[in-house]
Design a protein around this motif. Structure first.
Motif, mmCIF file in Angstrom:
data_model
loop_
_atom_site.group_PDB
_atom_site.id
_atom_site.type_symbol
_atom_site.label_atom_id
_atom_site.label_comp_id
_atom_site.label_asym_id
_atom_site.label_seq_id
_atom_site.Cartn_x
_atom_site.Cartn_y
_atom_site.Cartn_z
ATOM 1 N N LEU A 919 -32.715 -6.420 -39.595
ATOM 2 C CA LEU A 919 -31.572 -5.639 -39.113
ATOM 3 C C LEU A 919 -30.272 -6.345 -39.448
ATOM 4 O O LEU A 919 -29.346 -5.755 -39.978
ATOM 5 C CB LEU A 919 -31.673 -5.446 -37.599
ATOM 6 C CG LEU A 919 -32.817 -4.552 -37.094
ATOM 7 C CD1 LEU A 919 -32.789 -4.486 -35.584
ATOM 8 C CD2 LEU A 919 -32.708 -3.155 -37.689
ATOM 9 N N SER A 920 -30.242 -7.630 -39.059
ATOM 10 C CA SER A 920 -29.023 -8.400 -39.253
ATOM 11 C C SER A 920 -29.333 -9.858 -38.969
ATOM 12 O O SER A 920 -30.319 -10.174 -38.290
ATOM 13 C CB SER A 920 -27.933 -7.894 -38.310
ATOM 14 O OG SER A 920 -26.814 -8.759 -38.362
ATOM 15 N N SER A 941 -24.480 -10.004 -36.618
ATOM 16 C CA SER A 941 -23.559 -9.636 -37.720
ATOM 17 C C SER A 941 -23.562 -8.115 -37.872
ATOM 18 O O SER A 941 -24.521 -7.529 -38.400
ATOM 19 C CB SER A 941 -24.003 -10.311 -39.025
ATOM 20 O OG SER A 941 -23.162 -9.913 -40.094
ATOM 21 N N VAL A 942 -22.501 -7.488 -37.400
ATOM 22 C CA VAL A 942 -22.406 -6.019 -37.454
ATOM 23 C C VAL A 942 -22.254 -5.548 -38.891
ATOM 24 O O VAL A 942 -22.752 -4.480 -39.289
ATOM 25 C CB VAL A 942 -21.222 -5.532 -36.586
ATOM 26 C CG1 VAL A 942 -21.074 -4.014 -36.667
ATOM 27 C CG2 VAL A 942 -21.411 -5.974 -35.142
ATOM 28 N N PHE A 947 -23.699 -2.154 -43.129
ATOM 29 C CA PHE A 947 -23.364 -1.919 -44.542
ATOM 30 C C PHE A 947 -24.435 -2.393 -45.525
ATOM 31 O O PHE A 947 -24.403 -2.018 -46.694
ATOM 32 C CB PHE A 947 -22.040 -2.598 -44.878
ATOM 33 C CG PHE A 947 -20.914 -2.144 -43.986
ATOM 34 C CD1 PHE A 947 -20.519 -0.809 -43.994
ATOM 35 C CD2 PHE A 947 -20.273 -3.012 -43.124
ATOM 36 C CE1 PHE A 947 -19.482 -0.380 -43.156
ATOM 37 C CE2 PHE A 947 -19.250 -2.573 -42.316
ATOM 38 C CZ PHE A 947 -18.841 -1.253 -42.319
ATOM 39 N N LYS A 948 -25.374 -3.253 -45.109
ATOM 40 C CA LYS A 948 -26.423 -3.682 -46.031
ATOM 41 C C LYS A 948 -27.585 -2.719 -45.959
ATOM 42 O O LYS A 948 -27.933 -2.217 -44.883
ATOM 43 C CB LYS A 948 -26.907 -5.089 -45.688
ATOM 44 C CG LYS A 948 -26.010 -6.178 -46.261
ATOM 45 C CD LYS A 948 -26.658 -7.541 -46.040
ATOM 46 C CE LYS A 948 -25.771 -8.634 -46.632
ATOM 47 N NZ LYS A 948 -26.381 -9.949 -46.462
ATOM 48 N N SER A 949 -28.184 -2.498 -47.126
ATOM 49 C CA SER A 949 -29.332 -1.584 -47.153
ATOM 50 C C SER A 949 -30.514 -2.229 -46.454
ATOM 51 O O SER A 949 -30.665 -3.455 -46.435
ATOM 52 C CB SER A 949 -29.696 -1.251 -48.602
ATOM 53 O OG SER A 949 -30.164 -2.400 -49.281
ATOM 54 N N GLN A 950 -31.379 -1.382 -45.902
ATOM 55 C CA GLN A 950 -32.547 -1.880 -45.191
ATOM 56 C C GLN A 950 -33.475 -2.616 -46.128
ATOM 57 O O GLN A 950 -34.088 -3.626 -45.777
ATOM 58 C CB GLN A 950 -33.282 -0.706 -44.521
ATOM 59 C CG GLN A 950 -34.383 -1.134 -43.588
ATOM 60 C CD GLN A 950 -33.834 -1.833 -42.343
ATOM 61 O OE1 GLN A 950 -32.674 -1.590 -41.950
ATOM 62 N NE2 GLN A 950 -34.615 -2.723 -41.761
ATOM 63 N N ARG A 964 -26.111 -15.624 -43.172
ATOM 64 C CA ARG A 964 -24.657 -15.595 -43.105
ATOM 65 C C ARG A 964 -24.212 -14.459 -42.181
ATOM 66 O O ARG A 964 -24.954 -13.528 -41.933
ATOM 67 C CB ARG A 964 -24.062 -15.415 -44.499
ATOM 68 C CG ARG A 964 -24.440 -16.535 -45.480
ATOM 69 C CD ARG A 964 -23.847 -16.269 -46.864
ATOM 70 N NE ARG A 964 -24.267 -17.277 -47.810
ATOM 71 C CZ ARG A 964 -23.682 -18.444 -47.984
ATOM 72 N NH1 ARG A 964 -22.627 -18.725 -47.244
ATOM 73 N NH2 ARG A 964 -24.108 -19.306 -48.881
ATOM 74 N N PHE A 965 -22.927 -14.553 -41.752
ATOM 75 C CA PHE A 965 -22.367 -13.538 -40.868
ATOM 76 C C PHE A 965 -21.100 -12.948 -41.496
ATOM 77 O O PHE A 965 -20.284 -13.669 -42.090
ATOM 78 C CB PHE A 965 -22.021 -14.137 -39.497
ATOM 79 C CG PHE A 965 -23.209 -14.497 -38.688
ATOM 80 C CD1 PHE A 965 -23.740 -13.580 -37.805
ATOM 81 C CD2 PHE A 965 -23.812 -15.737 -38.824
ATOM 82 C CE1 PHE A 965 -24.836 -13.897 -37.053
ATOM 83 C CE2 PHE A 965 -24.905 -16.056 -38.076
ATOM 84 C CZ PHE A 965 -25.438 -15.140 -37.189
ATOM 85 N N GLY A 966 -20.964 -11.650 -41.319
ATOM 86 C CA GLY A 966 -19.752 -10.975 -41.796
ATOM 87 C C GLY A 966 -18.622 -11.137 -40.803
ATOM 88 O O GLY A 966 -18.722 -11.861 -39.806
#
Length: 1018
Positions: A919-920, A941-942, A947-950, A964-966
């Motif tokens: 998920l994140s 990381s929302v 925004f990232k594909s599954q 990493r975190f956005g």
């Protein structure tokens, strides 16, 4: 009045002044003359050397007699001193002194010492007088002395040739000396003590009062022949002595007779040392004793005289002091002579008859003994003794006896020829002893002997015991045997022994513990064990059936024993006990240092053994105190013991086997194997004694069944020794043993603890210098494999600390989560988690003396790696991220290669870590305590979430790429309250504050862990 006193004073001076003048004149004028005349007299009379220190003359001392004092008189012959006197005082008539007439009225001899030495060649040394061939010119000493006083004299006869020595102390001697032409006569009495008599190097007598009464000695001055008559008294016994001594060469021709006083029988008994302990007293006033001892012929220091002794006792009656019985009608008559050659070979003793009677019992003897070197015996003796009659004569107050003993002996021939006559069937020594219906019982004891019957026969040197039967308590005892040559038992000479062989059979003997204690209580005289006689070898074959001692029973016992004075052997012994069979062999042998070597072989095959049956506190209390470490250097033990069922207190073992050897203070246990409640063990070890401490080395293999850890702990607590009531350092005893090196290998198919299961347990423990190390332990749990190693310590209070390194692989995430968080199975259950976990870390645990884990004394640090993880319908995800597609929320992939977990007491701390998920990326931190239950914070990381594909996110989960975190982040807080999980969003500030608190806790736990790990290693 004053004039009267002056007159009296002048008169006294006039009377005393002549005496003073006379004292000076006599002392000055006659001292030199008397000294010279005494020297001339000594030179004319003696060949021996005479010396005196000084002569004193006094008129005033014994006025009107003059006193001549000779100081330190000494007479020597060769190198030996014959006489030494501290003072010799001669009392003479004063007027005779002026007329050259030395008439003595008194002679005093103070502290004289008379010596009679005989050297190793047999030569004697004594005062040697000179024979007077014609009368010398000079003065004549008148030998008519009415009083001679000797005080504190000492007489010493020392015969180095025969090894004899006599020392007599004479307290007082009073004599009169008078001469008649050629005869010199001395009469008087003397009293003293026979201080020491040594015969052939051995002490014979000491401290015997003696006296010479009404004694007369007459000496013919022409031929030196001496005649004497008097009474010699020893203790209270008096012997009249008379006879003569006629000098001949280096010796004398003598004819001396000693005669006893027939009315003084009790006094003569005191002269026989063997009779003193018997305390015999003679009662019959009509009893008579005749005793005559005559010595005659030539005698010198190396030659014995002819000796003839006649003795006869009639109608004596004896009793022992303190006992009621009497020995009546005691009579015997006989004589002794040392024969023509006056030695042992020609000596002969004849007993014409001897008899004694006690009520219905009697004793008869007659016969003779010739040639004491090689005795020829001709003796006929018989007796019939009723034990009840002897009760009053023997000092056995605790024994009740009845029955009779019949004895007959017929001996004729030389003892040295017994073997020859045995082969020719000629019996020289015939004897029979018959025991009839003898009953013996000791008071205050349950042990008794009844119906004892037997026959003992003697034929020459052979003694045979046949048909001995008796009842001991209710047991039947039968005994038989023989001694091929019993004479060494009588002779007791070095290097000569008798061998006795006996067969003993006992059926139904039962001895209770109270019987044994009664025997101990009756033995009030505690002494050293009696030594086995050196002249006897004893062989016994003992067969016992139906034997019982207290609660112990044996169906049969077979013993083959051999004894002598320095060794013992037990061969082929077999004990068939209720518990099983036991075999015993033993040998003791003398060593060059005077000690003995003991060797034992023990083999046992027992069905069961309960030590409680053999160990009793009341008997242990009577055991003597023993040293801290017993010297085992003289003991060798070989044992092979098998016990099917063994019980000691609360310990239960089965199939026990002990195979061990003890030698030179080293115990080698080749096998100590047994089964117990939880499995079986096989051990082998050595024990050495070093510096008074037993050092143990070995190994043990323990194969356990499947077990429950709580059950084992409970079992341990029932077996461990109780803690002493006082356990201070000052009273602490030095340990008697130390584990130098020992290893344990423990295996078990399964172990359970609460809701945890461990499979294929394998533990290797190693003890070195009493320090326990867990070398390696492996087991399977949570579908993975765990490995442990570390140190284990125990303090004085028996509390246990364990410091372990733990590693594990392939642990099932769902399984471990459900077991650890069982109270929150709504969230943490096996169906919610999947994946594989690896663990590597350290943990410090503490247990009390009951092995109960102390939660407040636990600390640890674990590094955990998670791979191929899945969160399935995990509420913190599904309920907080409902805006995500349900399929993606229901199954979330996750991984974390570096997850750290810390334990401190009841706390669990999970420092900040990053989980990569499908998920994140999630930053996670958690905390657990008994107060707070369970809680965690998450940063999500929302940007990745939205925004990232599954597909991409699922792919990167199991890569090595760091999470990493956005820019856009979401913070979630989860807490359990009353077992329910509550999830809510939180502010970034609050999230950071929680992270700071966890970081501080992390540092604290990490610091404590490092400090404790150093302490446990030290």
């Amino acid at each position: 009045m004053r004039s009267f006193f002056k007159f009296t004073g002048y008169l006294a001076i006039l009377l005393i002044l002549p005496l003073l003048i006379l004292e000076l004149v006599v002392g000055f004028w006659y001292k030199s003359e008397i000294t010279d005349r005494l020297k001339i007299l000594a030179d004319e009379s003696l060949h021996s050397f005479v010396y005196f220190e000084d002569i004193g003359i006094s008129v005033l001392q014994n006025f009107p007699e003059v006193t001549i004092s000779v100081q330190n008189l000494s007479i020597k012959e060769s190198q030996y001193e014959i006489l030494n006197a501290e003072k010799l005082a001669l009392h003479a008539n004063l007027m005779g002194l002026f007329k050259d007439n030395y008439s003595l009225s008194k002679v005093e001899v103070l502290k004289p010492k008379f010596f009679a030495p005989i050297d190793s060649t047999g030569k004697k040394f004594m005062v040697r007088p000179k024979k007077v061939e014609e009368e010398k010119v000079g003065f004549k000493l008148l030998l008519d002395i009415p009083k001679i006083e000797i005080r504190d004299a000492l007489i010493i006869v020392d015969n180095a040739y025969k090894g004899n020595r006599v020392r007599i102390a004479v307290d007082q001697g009073d004599f009169r000396l008078k001469s008649f032409d050629d005869l010199l006569e001395i009469k008087g009495d003397a009293f003293g003590i026979l201080d020491t008599m040594i015969s052939k190097g051995k002490l014979n007598q000491t401290g015997v009062p003696l006296a010479a009464l009404q004694s007369t000695l007459r000496v013919n001055t022409l031929d030196d022949k001496k005649l004497f008559d008097g009474i010699l008294q020893l203790y209270d016994a008096q012997l009249r002595a008379y006879g003569l001594l006629n000098p001949a060469g280096n010796g004398n021709l003598l004819d001396i007779t000693l005669e006893g006083d027939e009315a003084r029988i009790n006094d003569y008994l005191t002269l026989i040392p063997q009779f003193k302990p018997l305390k015999l007293v003679q009662h019959n006033p009509d009893a008579k004793l005749s005793l005559t001892v005559r010595s005659s012929g030539f005698v010198d220091p190396v030659t014995f005289p002819n000796t003839d002794i006649l003795f006869e006792l009639e109608n004596a009656a004896f009793s022992r002091i303190g006992l009621p019985g009497k020995l009546d009608s005691v009579s015997f008559r006989g004589h002794f002579t040392n024969g023509k050659e006056r030695n042992a070979k020609t000596s002969e003793m004849v007993i014409d008859f001897g008899q004694a009677k006690v009520n219905n019992s009697f004793f008869l003897i007659n016969g003779s003994i010739q040639n004491f070197n090689d005795p020829y015996l001709n003796i006929d003796a018989s007796s019939e003794l009723e034990l009840e009659d002897l009760q009053g004569l023997v000092n056995f107050p605790d024994l009740e006896m009845s029955g009779s003993i019949h004895v007959h002996a017929d001996i004729e021939g030389k003892i040295s020829e017994l073997e020859v006559k045995k082969r020719s069937n000629q019996n020289t020594f015939n004897g029979d002893i018959i025991l009839k219906n003898i009953h013996i019982r000791k008071s205050q004891s349950n042990l008794s002997i009844k119906n004892l019957n037997s026959t003992v026969t003697v034929r020459n040197k052979r003694l045979t015991l046949s048909r001995l039967s008796a009842l001991v308590n209710k047991a039947e005892v039968n005994m038989s045997g023989y001694i091929p040559n019993f004479f060494p038992m009588l002779e007791r000479k070095p290097n000569k022994t008798s061998t006795a062989n006996f067969d003993i059979e006992i059926v139904g003997l039962s001895i209770s513990d109270s019987d044994f204690e009664s025997m101990e209580n009756n033995n009030t005289n505690v002494s050293e064990p009696t030594e086995f006689p050196e002249f006897l070898h004893l062989n016994c074959d003992i067969n016992m059936k139906d034997f019982t001692f207290d609660v112990h029973h044996a169906e049969s016992i077979k013993l083959k024993l051999a004894f002598n004075d320095d060794s013992l052997s037990i061969q082929n012994s077999h004990f068939k006990l209720d518990e099983g069979d036991l075999w015993l062999d033993a040998v003791s042998k003398p060593m060059t240092n005077g000690d003995s070597q003991y060797d034992f072989w023990i083999k046992a095959d027992l069905d069961q053994l309960d030590t409680k049956k053999y160990l009793k506190k009341e008997r242990q209390a009577k055991m003597p105190e023993k040293d801290e470490t017993k010297d085992l250097s003289n003991y060798t033990l070989h044992s092979d013991i098998r016990i099917k069922s063994f019980k000691h207190d609360k310990i239960r073992l089965s199939n026990l086997r002990i195979l061990a050897d003890l030698k030179d203070e080293k115990l080698q246990a080749k096998a100590l194997d047994f089964n117990f409640r939880y499995g079986k063990t096989q051990s082998a070890f050595n024990i050495d004694l070093r510096d008074s401490i037993y050092q143990i080395r070995g190994n043990s293999t323990v194969a356990l069944h499947s077990f429950n850890i709580d059950s084992v702990k409970k079992f341990y607590n029932t077996l461990k020794p109780k803690k002493p009531e006082t356990d201070s350092i000052t009273n602490k005893e030095k340990p008697s043993f130390s584990i130098d090196k020992f290893s344990f290998n423990i295996t078990a198919p399964r172990a359970t603890y609460e809701h945890f299961d461990v499979d294929n347990l394998n533990v290797n423990l190693h003890v070195r210098d009493n320090r326990l190390r867990l070398n390696k332990s492996s087991f399977e749990m949570f579908d993975g494999v765990f490995e442990l190693e570390g140190l284990i310590r125990k303090n004085e209070e028996n509390d246990v600390k364990a410091f372990c390194n733990i590693s594990a692989s392939n642990i099932d995430l769902g399984d471990i989560t459900s077991k650890i968080a069982k109270s929150n199975d709504e969230i943490f259950s096996e169906q919610h988690f999947k994946g594989k976990i690896g663990v590597n870390g350290q943990v410090l645990l503490e247990y009390n003396q009951e092995l109960v884990h102390q939660n407040d004394e636990m600390i640890g640090k674990m590094n955990v790696s998670l791979s191929h993880g899945e969160l399935i319908k995990f509420k913190p995800i599904t309920e907080s991220l409902k805006f995500i597609k349900q399929a993606n929320r229901d199954t979330v992939l996750l991984a974390n290669p570096n997850l750290e977990i810390l334990f401190h007491n009841d706390e669990i701390v999970i420092p900040t870590t990053i989980f990569k998920t499908s998920l994140s990326n999630i930053e996670f931190s958690g905390y657990h305590s008994t107060d707070f239950e369970f809680g965690f914070d998450m940063q999500i990381s929302v940007s990745d979430l939205l925004f990232k594909s599954q597909k991409k996110k699922r792919k990167q989960v199991n890569t090595d790429e760091k999470g990493r975190f956005g820019m856009i982040k979401h913070y979630i807080q989860a807490r359990t309250i009353d077992g329910k999980m509550q999830i809510e969003s939180m502010k970034k500030k609050a999230y950071r504050e929680d992270l700071d608190l966890l970081e501080e806790r992390n540092k604290h736990v990490d610091s404590v862990l490092n400090r404790m790990s150093i302490q446990i290693v030290q």
